[in-house]
Design a protein around this motif. Structure first.
Motif, PDB file in Angstrom:
ATOM      1  N   TYR A 113      25.811  86.320  22.028  1.00 33.11           N
ATOM      2  CA  TYR A 113      26.241  86.287  23.055  1.00 33.11           C
ATOM      3  C   TYR A 113      25.914  86.825  24.553  1.00 33.11           C
ATOM      4  N   THR A 114      26.006  86.808  25.986  1.00 30.71           N
ATOM      5  CA  THR A 114      25.575  86.202  26.905  1.00 30.71           C
ATOM      6  C   THR A 114      26.754  87.021  28.628  1.00 30.71           C
ATOM      7  N   ARG A 115      25.766  86.834  29.209  1.00 32.78           N
ATOM      8  CA  ARG A 115      26.516  87.899  30.329  1.00 32.78           C
ATOM      9  C   ARG A 115      26.052  86.165  31.666  1.00 32.78           C
ATOM     10  N   ARG A 116      25.502  85.491  30.619  1.00 33.99           N
ATOM     11  CA  ARG A 116      25.370  83.869  32.222  1.00 33.99           C
ATOM     12  C   ARG A 116      26.522  82.920  31.623  1.00 33.99           C
ATOM     13  N   GLY A 117      27.012  83.200  32.674  1.00 39.59           N
ATOM     14  CA  GLY A 117      28.029  82.636  33.769  1.00 39.59           C
ATOM     15  C   GLY A 117      27.936  81.451  34.511  1.00 39.59           C
ATOM     16  N   ASP A 118      26.878  80.121  34.166  1.00 35.13           N
ATOM     17  CA  ASP A 118      27.518  79.356  35.324  1.00 35.13           C
ATOM     18  C   ASP A 118      27.533  77.995  33.881  1.00 35.13           C
ATOM     19  N   PHE A 119      28.687  77.815  33.257  1.00 33.55           N
ATOM     20  CA  PHE A 119      29.628  77.405  32.757  1.00 33.55           C
ATOM     21  C   PHE A 119      29.921  75.790  33.335  1.00 33.55           C
ATOM     22  N   GLN A 120      30.589  75.163  32.786  1.00 30.13           N
ATOM     23  CA  GLN A 120      30.157  73.422  33.275  1.00 30.13           C
ATOM     24  C   GLN A 120      30.836  72.535  31.901  1.00 30.13           C
ATOM     25  N   VAL A 121      31.720  71.980  32.146  1.00 28.95           N
ATOM     26  CA  VAL A 121      32.320  70.812  31.384  1.00 28.95           C
ATOM     27  C   VAL A 121      31.563  69.843  31.335  1.00 28.95           C
ATOM     28  N   ASN A 122      30.850  69.573  30.080  1.00 28.97           N
ATOM     29  CA  ASN A 122      30.284  68.104  29.973  1.00 28.97           C
ATOM     30  C   ASN A 122      30.378  66.900  29.778  1.00 28.97           C
ATOM     31  N   ALA A 123      30.003  65.736  28.505  1.00 24.88           N
ATOM     32  CA  ALA A 123      30.655  64.924  28.326  1.00 24.88           C
ATOM     33  C   ALA A 123      31.705  65.076  27.118  1.00 24.88           C
ATOM     34  N   ASN A 124      31.429  65.793  26.647  1.00 24.94           N
ATOM     35  CA  ASN A 124      32.502  66.090  25.224  1.00 24.94           C
ATOM     36  C   ASN A 124      33.302  67.261  25.582  1.00 24.94           C
ATOM     37  N   GLY A 125      33.883  67.978  26.635  1.00 25.90           N
ATOM     38  CA  GLY A 125      34.616  68.657  27.281  1.00 25.90           C
ATOM     39  C   GLY A 125      34.292  69.790  26.884  1.00 25.90           C
ATOM     40  N   ASN A 126      33.652  70.008  26.488  1.00 27.34           N
ATOM     41  CA  ASN A 126      33.459  71.819  25.769  1.00 27.34           C
ATOM     42  C   ASN A 126      32.266  72.222  27.151  1.00 27.34           C
ATOM     43  N   LEU A 127      32.583  73.432  27.625  1.00 28.38           N
ATOM     44  CA  LEU A 127      32.476  74.405  28.483  1.00 28.38           C
ATOM     45  C   LEU A 127      30.422  74.986  27.913  1.00 28.38           C
ATOM     46  N   VAL A 128      29.334  74.632  28.601  1.00 29.07           N
ATOM     47  CA  VAL A 128      28.243  74.672  28.376  1.00 29.07           C
ATOM     48  C   VAL A 128      27.970  75.614  29.754  1.00 29.07           C
ATOM     49  N   ASN A 129      26.993  76.087  29.644  1.00 30.86           N
ATOM     50  CA  ASN A 129      26.058  77.313  30.320  1.00 30.86           C
ATOM     51  C   ASN A 129      25.020  76.177  30.612  1.00 30.86           C
ATOM     52  N   SER A 130      23.977  76.434  31.518  1.00 32.01           N
ATOM     53  CA  SER A 130      22.468  75.645  31.523  1.00 32.01           C
ATOM     54  C   SER A 130      21.464  76.063  30.522  1.00 32.01           C
ATOM     55  N   ALA A 131      21.833  76.976  29.467  1.00 34.48           N
ATOM     56  CA  ALA A 131      20.574  77.524  29.613  1.00 34.48           C
ATOM     57  C   ALA A 131      21.130  76.837  27.583  1.00 34.48           C
ATOM     58  N   GLY A 132      22.310  76.005  27.604  1.00 32.81           N
ATOM     59  CA  GLY A 132      23.046  75.229  26.245  1.00 32.81           C
ATOM     60  C   GLY A 132      23.601  75.821  25.747  1.00 32.81           C
ATOM     61  N   TYR A 133      24.499  76.955  26.135  1.00 32.54           N
ATOM     62  CA  TYR A 133      25.352  78.111  24.987  1.00 32.54           C
ATOM     63  C   TYR A 133      26.657  77.600  24.691  1.00 32.54           C
ATOM     64  N   TYR A 134      27.373  77.232  24.127  1.00 30.07           N
ATOM     65  CA  TYR A 134      29.078  76.981  24.127  1.00 30.07           C
ATOM     66  C   TYR A 134      29.788  77.494  24.512  1.00 30.07           C
ATOM     67  N   LEU A 135      30.828  77.836  25.543  1.00 28.54           N
ATOM     68  CA  LEU A 135      32.065  78.652  25.202  1.00 28.54           C
ATOM     69  C   LEU A 135      32.555  78.734  24.786  1.00 28.54           C
ATOM     70  N   MET A 136      33.085  79.890  24.773  1.00 29.40           N
ATOM     71  CA  MET A 136      34.444  80.133  23.143  1.00 29.40           C
ATOM     72  C   MET A 136      35.959  81.125  23.571  1.00 29.40           C
ATOM     73  N   GLY A 137      36.539  80.608  23.431  1.00 28.70           N
ATOM     74  CA  GLY A 137      37.802  81.345  23.772  1.00 28.70           C
ATOM     75  C   GLY A 137      38.745  81.109  22.671  1.00 28.70           C
ATOM     76  N   VAL A 138      40.260  81.342  23.242  1.00 29.51           N
ATOM     77  CA  VAL A 138      41.665  81.287  22.108  1.00 29.51           C
ATOM     78  C   VAL A 138      42.303  80.053  22.521  1.00 29.51           C
ATOM     79  N   GLY A 546      19.220  83.732  28.139  1.00 33.17           N
ATOM     80  CA  GLY A 546      19.916  85.025  28.062  1.00 33.17           C
ATOM     81  C   GLY A 546      21.237  85.431  27.472  1.00 33.17           C
ATOM     82  N   ALA A 547      20.987  85.151  26.116  1.00 31.77           N
ATOM     83  CA  ALA A 547      21.781  84.997  25.029  1.00 31.77           C
ATOM     84  C   ALA A 547      21.526  86.309  24.310  1.00 31.77           C
ATOM     85  N   TYR A 548      22.109  86.774  23.414  1.00 37.93           N
ATOM     86  CA  TYR A 548      21.500  88.770  22.454  1.00 37.93           C
ATOM     87  C   TYR A 548      22.385  87.965  21.025  1.00 37.93           C
ATOM     88  N   ALA A 549      21.565  88.369  20.280  1.00 36.14           N
ATOM     89  CA  ALA A 549      22.260  88.166  18.522  1.00 36.14           C
ATOM     90  C   ALA A 549      22.431  90.105  18.670  1.00 36.14           C
TER      91      ALA A 549
END
Length: 613
Positions: A113-138, A546-549
């Motif tokens: 879980y994170t509050r770091r919202g600097d997500f961008q689309v990578n080459a595979n079409g995922n939304l990834v923040n600058s820390a390397g975490y992949y966004l989840m959703g429905v 910036g993530a939490y477990a």
């Protein structure tokens, strides 16, 4: 041994202040880190046991970290459409890949879980923040906007494709002029509808009334006419005594010998001419106006079909050819060729109507277009789409069919027409009346039909079938007020169809919806960003980036949160530099004071040792 206890206590004090200094340095270092949550330091005294309170002494000290995860950082705007910030409670659900296989990330299934919202689309079409975490959703159905399930998953938007959506609804709003500026009104006989700026059915071809009499004319449907069994030659040639029936599929049979160079067949006003074998047009070429006499029956029938919109068919058991009207217009075929007679049709052939009623009610034929345009005004145009996503230009016109200015028993009434065939000729239908009388009261408000929508049945433009369309007028969407120009003022004309499209870019809106922009110009919802919250937010375990477990003290993640997502925004660090500098000064002084205690205790021990000398 109080002196030695003081030494130990001072050492503990140095350790505690060093711990505090480490947290302060980390907070200052991350003052510009997106979504960073500072760590405060709490001190706790360690009191030794004593049998009586009056013998209890001050003990040592220990330091603990105090998380400030629940403390909000400053939210600032960004120009990146996929950046987002949470205002209030909540965390983004993310996962960190454990590796890659075929350039695709592999996940362990553990959600962080994170509050770091600097997500961008990578080459595979995922939304990834600058820390390397992949966004989840429905994921969301782009057509309905409904979520596809309720379990968050790692989002991916690669090569998303949306199929075409046929137009089913038109949203329309306009003001019709009380007196339209029609060309015929200035010369029309006084007291007639044309003098009042309206449409006069008497000005149109007999048998084709542009007004709907009684019930609306039914939409065109396919009507057919069949010839008698034909005596066409077969390939390879066979002995022909009394004539050989056409059999098999059309391309396997040659044209009858009755056709000669220069013969013609006229289909709905389009002439097909027969040419000799030396013409530059190769056999079967896609020239809709010429057929070589060595072409096949199939070539001729396909060219007739190109004109009518529906190819003729052949009964393999009898050789009889059936002509089809299609669903757009009536069918007229004429020919004086002996070959046409040999194919089973008379020298002159007129097929049945495809629909619209025997009186042609509600139809403006091509021959009457000039008069119709003089006695009507433009109602705007809109691009609509059929089921395949083919764009169709739907033209609308309004004609005033009755006017309150004509006296008692009359009311301001309009009819709406749509262009059925922009290439219509002769008696082919060019404009179709939608079949509804729009009546207005003296206050300019629509009095009939009652309700906010009507159905336009069986709409076909050219060869493109659109089916039934719903015309939504809304409340007060259609009015009749005086207009100096005498033209219709179209305030809105929209539709709900579109062609197929490829994903071009994504962005996050302020509702936490990932919106995709497609090549067909549509902006459609693709996914809902998921948020989670915890009962013990400040007891989460901090991870790199910036993530939490989850921990036992934080409790499990709870789906949903009261916080609000802001698109194109970022939450900054909650570190207060001024506050950290103040803590830095206090910590430095406390550390120095502890060293003084050690120095003093050491001097006292030296004095004690000197007594023994």
């Amino acid at each position: 041994m109080g002196i030695f206890d003081a030494l130990n206590t001072s050492v503990g004090g140095l350790q505690a202040q060093s711990f505090a200094l480490q947290n302060i340095s980390g907070n200052i270092a991350n003052a510009q880190t997106t979504g960073y949550k500072g760590i405060a330091t709490a001190f706790s005294d360690l009191i030794p046991d004593s049998t009586t309170p009056n013998r209890q002494v001050a003990g040592g000290v220990t330091a603990y970290s105090v998380a400030t995860i629940s403390s909000q950082g400053t939210v600032s705007a960004s120009t990146v459409g996929t950046y987002m910030a949470i205002t209030g409670d909540g965390f983004f659900n993310v996962q960190s890949p454990t590796g890659t296989v075929d350039n695709q990330p592999v996940f362990s299934g553990v959600t962080d879980y994170t509050r770091r919202g600097d997500f961008q689309v990578n080459a595979n079409g995922n939304l990834v923040n600058s820390a390397g975490y992949y966004l989840m959703g429905v994921p969301v159905d782009p057509k309905t906007g409904n979520p596809l399930g309720n379990v968050p998953q790692v989002l991916q938007f690669q090569n998303n494709f949306i199929p075409a959506q046929a137009t089913t609804t038109l949203q329309y709003a306009a003001n019709l002029p009380a007196v339209p500026s029609t060309q015929s009104s200035s010369t029309a006989t006084a007291g007639t509808i044309t003098a009042a700026g309206g449409l006069n059915p008497g000005d149109f071809t007999s048998g084709f009334n542009p007004l709907v009499v009684g019930t609306p004319a039914p939409p065109y449907t396919d009507a057919t006419t069949s010839g008698s069994p034909a005596t066409n030659q077969q390939t390879p040639p066979v002995a022909i005594t009394s004539g050989t029936l056409l059999s098999g599929t059309a391309p396997s049979n040659s044209l009858p010998t009755g056709f000669a160079v220069g013969d013609t067949i006229t289909v709905d006003g389009t002439m097909i001419t027969f040419t000799d074998v030396s013409t530059a047009v190769p056999p079967g070429a896609q020239d809709p106006t010429h057929v070589r006499i060595d072409d096949t029956v199939g070539d001729l029938l396909s060219k007739i079909g190109a004109i009518t919109g529906q190819a003729p068919t052949i009964d393999a058991s009898t050789g009889a050819i059936t002509l089809h009207t299609g669903t757009v217009q009536n069918l007229s075929v004429t020919s004086a060729s002996a070959g046409w007679t040999a194919m089973g049709f008379g020298a002159t052939t007129n097929t049945a109507r495809g629909g619209g009623g025997t009186a042609g009610a509600g139809v403006v034929i091509a021959n009457d277009q000039t008069m119709f345009q003089q006695e009507s005004i433009s109602g705007g145009a809109v691009t609509v789409y059929d089921a395949t996503g083919t764009a169709v230009n739907l033209q609308l016109r309004w004609a005033k069919t009755d006017s309150a200015s004509l006296g008692a028993g009359h009311s301001d009434t309009w009819n709406l027409f749509y262009q059925a065939n922009p290439n219509a000729t002769n008696t082919q239908p060019a404009w179709i009346n939608v079949g509804t009388n729009f009546t207005f009261g003296t206050n300019g408000q629509l009095s009939s039909p009652v309700g906010s929508s009507i159905t336009i049945p069986g709409v076909t433009v050219g060869t493109q079938s659109l089916g039934n369309l719903t015309l939504n007028l809304g409340s007060g969407g259609l009015t009749q007020y005086a207009s100096s120009g005498g033209n219709a003022t179209v305030n809105a004309i929209n539709q709900n169809g579109y062609a197929a499209g490829q994903l071009q870019s994504v962005a996050v809106n302020n509702d936490g919806i990932v919106v995709g922009t497609f090549s067909n110009g549509q902006n459609l919802s693709l996914a809902q960003v998921s948020l989670s919250h915890f009962n013990g937010t400040n007891y989460l375990k901090a991870l790199d980036g910036g993530a939490y477990a989850v921990t036992d003290e934080s409790g499990p993640a709870i789906a949903g949160a009261s916080g609000h997502i802001s698109g194109s925004s970022l939450e900054g660090s909650n570190t207060d530099i001024a506050d950290e500098f103040t803590k830095l000064i206090v910590t430095q002084q406390a550390y120095s004071a502890n060293t003084k205690v050690i120095t003093t205790a050491n001097s006292m021990v030296q004095d004690l040792l000197n007594v023994l000398r």
